[in-house]
Enzyme design. Sequence first.
Site, short mmCIF file in Angstrom:
data_model
loop_
_atom_site.label_atom_id
_atom_site.label_comp_id
_atom_site.label_asym_id
_atom_site.label_seq_id
_atom_site.Cartn_x
_atom_site.Cartn_y
_atom_site.Cartn_z
N ASN A 174 4.03 5.71 -3.76
CA ASN A 174 3.58 6.61 -2.69
C ASN A 174 4.33 7.93 -2.89
O ASN A 174 5.52 8.02 -2.62
CB ASN A 174 3.87 6.01 -1.32
CG ASN A 174 3.41 6.90 -0.18
OD1 ASN A 174 3.54 8.12 -0.21
ND2 ASN A 174 2.89 6.29 0.87
N GLU A 203 -0.95 8.54 -0.84
CA GLU A 203 -0.64 9.74 -0.05
C GLU A 203 -0.70 11.01 -0.91
O GLU A 203 0.25 11.79 -0.95
CB GLU A 203 0.71 9.61 0.67
CG GLU A 203 0.61 8.93 2.02
CD GLU A 203 1.76 9.26 2.95
OE1 GLU A 203 1.60 10.17 3.78
OE2 GLU A 203 2.82 8.61 2.84
N ASP A 208 5.97 -1.53 -0.09
CA ASP A 208 5.13 -1.28 -1.27
C ASP A 208 5.09 -2.57 -2.08
O ASP A 208 6.15 -3.10 -2.46
CB ASP A 208 5.71 -0.14 -2.10
CG ASP A 208 5.85 1.13 -1.28
OD1 ASP A 208 4.89 1.90 -1.21
OD2 ASP A 208 6.94 1.33 -0.69
N ASP A 210 9.72 9.66 0.26
CA ASP A 210 10.51 8.66 0.98
C ASP A 210 10.29 7.25 0.43
O ASP A 210 10.91 6.30 0.90
CB ASP A 210 10.24 8.71 2.48
CG ASP A 210 8.78 8.89 2.85
OD1 ASP A 210 7.92 8.80 1.95
OD2 ASP A 210 8.49 9.14 4.03
#
Length: 262
Positions: free
Chosen positions: A7, A34, A218, A247
């Site tokens: 991500n 994202e 994840d 992050d």
Amino acid sequence: MKIATFNVNSVRARLPALLQWLQESQPDVACLQELKCTDDAFPAEAIRAAGYGALWHGQKAWNGVAILARGAEPIEVQRGLPGDAADGQSRYLEAAVGGVLVACLYLPNGNPAPGPKFDYKLAWIERLAARAAALRGREEPVVLAGDFNIIPTELDVYKPESWVDDALFRPEVREAFRTLVGSGWTDALRATHPGEAVYTFWDYLRQRWPRNAGLRIDHLLLNPAAARRLQKAGVDREVRGRPQPSDHAPVWVVLGPGRRAA
């Protein structure tokens, strides 16, 4: 074959970090979430210059997923998660790469819960479970890779008592994940690190990275054909500690060669 999920929290803002990681880690397949950009703003040329073909499914300012293939062009199989024609969010993409079917997904966050966003999350998980059931028994390896926004167990969160009402940790969501894995999928990171607190996400707030106050959200789920080839899995944790990071940290699995016919 090394398959990773990352991500990136804005592919344009994190492009230098993404390119550095691709050069260092050299995954054969990289699933990104994202993207936070439209299709025409995706940095395809920079990624191609790094040696990767790409498919992407973007959305302005939000969501977005991509599948990168090292030295190859991923072959699109499915764009968008089946089951709701009215769902316009860019959260799911499937592609075939080197004999492996890879699904890149960005499951909804669902907060605040309860509420409409949480209802959407639960409905999305049901649709994912239906798609997973259709893919599970395929003869070729299948990998469901992405940001699931689900903390499976108390071992996967630094302070479980602080997350009991969060949409990432609510009982309905955890049970749905257990049911999905129990239907015949292997959680690659947990299978290779049993009993170990392994995190993939550290919030920017409250010094959570320096304190290692992380979450495991994840995941890489393997169908039986992929699970038979599982060699190792891990987290490129150091990427989270670099300047202006996402992050999330990249997570990866290595699948060995299949058995040859006699």
